[in-house]
Motif scaffolding. Structure first.
Motif, PDB file in Angstrom:
ATOM      1  N   LYS A 299       0.804  -1.228   0.000  1.00 17.26           N
ATOM      2  CA  LYS A 299       0.000   0.000   0.000  1.00 17.26           C
ATOM      3  C   LYS A 299       0.837   1.279   0.000  1.00 17.26           C
ATOM      4  CE  LYS A 299      -3.774  -2.373   2.203  1.00 17.26           C
ATOM      5  NZ  LYS A 299      -3.607  -3.417   1.266  1.00 17.26           N
TER       6      LYS A 299
ATOM      7  N   GLU B 122     -12.927  -5.653  10.301  1.00 17.53           N
ATOM      8  CA  GLU B 122     -14.001  -5.002   9.553  1.00 17.53           C
ATOM      9  C   GLU B 122     -14.736  -6.077   8.747  1.00 17.53           C
ATOM     10  OE1 GLU B 122     -16.795  -3.028   8.097  1.00 17.53           O
ATOM     11  OE2 GLU B 122     -15.453  -1.951   9.452  1.00 17.53           O
TER      12      GLU B 122
ATOM     13  N   SER C 132     -11.511  -7.528   6.576  1.00 18.17           N
ATOM     14  CA  SER C 132     -10.147  -7.010   6.696  1.00 18.17           C
ATOM     15  C   SER C 132      -9.786  -6.722   8.151  1.00 18.17           C
ATOM     16  CB  SER C 132      -9.990  -5.731   5.873  1.00 18.17           C
ATOM     17  OG  SER C 132     -10.809  -4.708   6.387  1.00 18.17           O
TER      18      SER C 132
ATOM     19  N   ARG D 140      -7.803  -3.933  10.279  1.00 18.58           N
ATOM     20  CA  ARG D 140      -7.427  -2.532  10.082  1.00 18.58           C
ATOM     21  C   ARG D 140      -6.812  -1.935  11.340  1.00 18.58           C
ATOM     22  NH1 ARG D 140     -11.362   0.245   6.032  1.00 18.58           N
ATOM     23  NH2 ARG D 140     -11.985  -1.554   4.816  1.00 18.58           N
TER      24      ARG D 140
ATOM     25  N   HIS E 199      -6.404   0.953  14.162  1.00 21.15           N
ATOM     26  CA  HIS E 199      -7.220   1.984  14.826  1.00 21.15           C
ATOM     27  C   HIS E 199      -6.567   2.326  16.164  1.00 21.15           C
ATOM     28  CE1 HIS E 199     -10.072   0.044  17.913  1.00 21.15           C
ATOM     29  NE2 HIS E 199      -9.214  -0.885  17.617  1.00 21.15           N
TER      30      HIS E 199
ATOM     31  N   GLU F   1      -7.199   3.852   8.446  1.00 21.43           N
ATOM     32  CA  GLU F   1      -7.983   2.873   7.705  1.00 21.43           C
ATOM     33  C   GLU F   1      -7.121   1.995   6.805  1.00 21.43           C
ATOM     34  OE1 GLU F   1     -11.211   1.885   7.992  1.00 21.43           O
ATOM     35  OE2 GLU F   1     -11.136   3.163   9.761  1.00 21.43           O
ATOM     36  N   VAL F   2      -5.839   1.909   7.108  1.00 24.06           N
ATOM     37  CA  VAL F   2      -4.982   1.026   6.331  1.00 24.06           C
ATOM     38  C   VAL F   2      -5.409  -0.411   6.590  1.00 24.06           C
ATOM     39  CG1 VAL F   2      -2.631   0.101   6.133  1.00 24.06           C
ATOM     40  CG2 VAL F   2      -3.004   2.549   6.182  1.00 24.06           C
ATOM     41  N   VAL F   3      -5.659  -1.129   5.531  1.00 22.36           N
ATOM     42  CA  VAL F   3      -5.995  -2.545   5.634  1.00 22.36           C
ATOM     43  C   VAL F   3      -4.677  -3.290   5.767  1.00 22.36           C
ATOM     44  CG1 VAL F   3      -6.992  -4.520   4.434  1.00 22.36           C
ATOM     45  CG2 VAL F   3      -8.108  -2.291   4.303  1.00 22.36           C
TER      46      VAL F   3
ATOM     47  N   LYS G  63      -6.274  -8.878   4.540  1.00 18.51           N
ATOM     48  CA  LYS G  63      -7.642  -9.255   4.178  1.00 18.51           C
ATOM     49  C   LYS G  63      -7.756 -10.767   4.265  1.00 18.51           C
ATOM     50  CE  LYS G  63     -10.364  -6.948   1.425  1.00 18.51           C
ATOM     51  NZ  LYS G  63     -11.019  -6.269   0.333  1.00 18.51           N
TER      52      LYS G  63
END
Length: 184
Positions: free
Chosen positions: A41, A100, A105, A107, A109, A143-145, A148
């Motif tokens: 990413k 999520e 996924s 994530r 936080h 909000e970086v995944v 998954k």
């Protein structure tokens, strides 16, 4: 004699079987899987007030099992009209994790900025960066995944009526507990 040994070992076998029956099922994500997913990413670019742009390079993840968090350190490149030349620095944050369900996924936080420093930056842009740095960190990583889960990863759990629950950071990676699905 063999029968006696077998009978003596029976209680321990029953205890181990009972413990295994009550163990919470889980899914594991290794630190290597996490690092690879996050690296894909980056780099990420963020403009700061039209005066400079920050580019965050791929982070190096740290497992923080004692805090049940992940940490990361990134190289930050800054360039733009407010700077006479490009400069490089470091950005260090740690964060908790959440699942999520909408896209299966994991994530970041609860982000905490530990340090943000750029070498050789003039005082004006440095003050701007210190003021907006934590907010930029939130945008960059909130909000970086990180990973998954694929449908096949959850196929057995889904068939048993289970879904991902609590995420625990361990010395080897993440352990995602599986819990009974909530009734809709």
């Amino acid at each position: 004699m063999k029968r006696r040994q077998w009978l003596m070992s029976l209680p321990m076998t029953l205890v181990l079987a009972a413990a295994a029956a009550h163990a919470q099922p889980s899914y594991t994500v290794t630190s290597a899987q996490l690092q690879q997913a996050v690296a894909e990413k980056f780099p990420m670019r963020y403009p700061v007030g039209g005066l400079l742009a920050l580019t965050l390079q791929a982070p190096r993840l740290r497992l923080l099992p004692e805090q049940n968090r992940l940490g990361t350190q990134m190289v930050v490149d800054a360039a733009g009209p407010a700077l006479s030349r490009s400069t490089t620095g470091n950005f260090d944050v740690d964060f908790a994790l959440r699942y999520e369900p909408s896209d299966q996924s994991i994530r970041a936080h609860q982000l905490k900025v530990n340090t943000l420093s750029l070498s050789g930056m003039p005082p004006g842009p440095a003050a701007l960066l210190q003021a907006y740095g934590p907010a930029l960190a939130g945008q960059a990583l909130l909000e970086v995944v990180l990973h998954k889960l694929r449908p096949q990863d959850l196929m057995l759990a889904d068939g048993l009526g289970m879904e991902p629950g609590a995420i625990t950071v361990t010395a080897r990676g993440l352990v995602i507990g599986l819990v009974p699905k909530k009734a809709l």
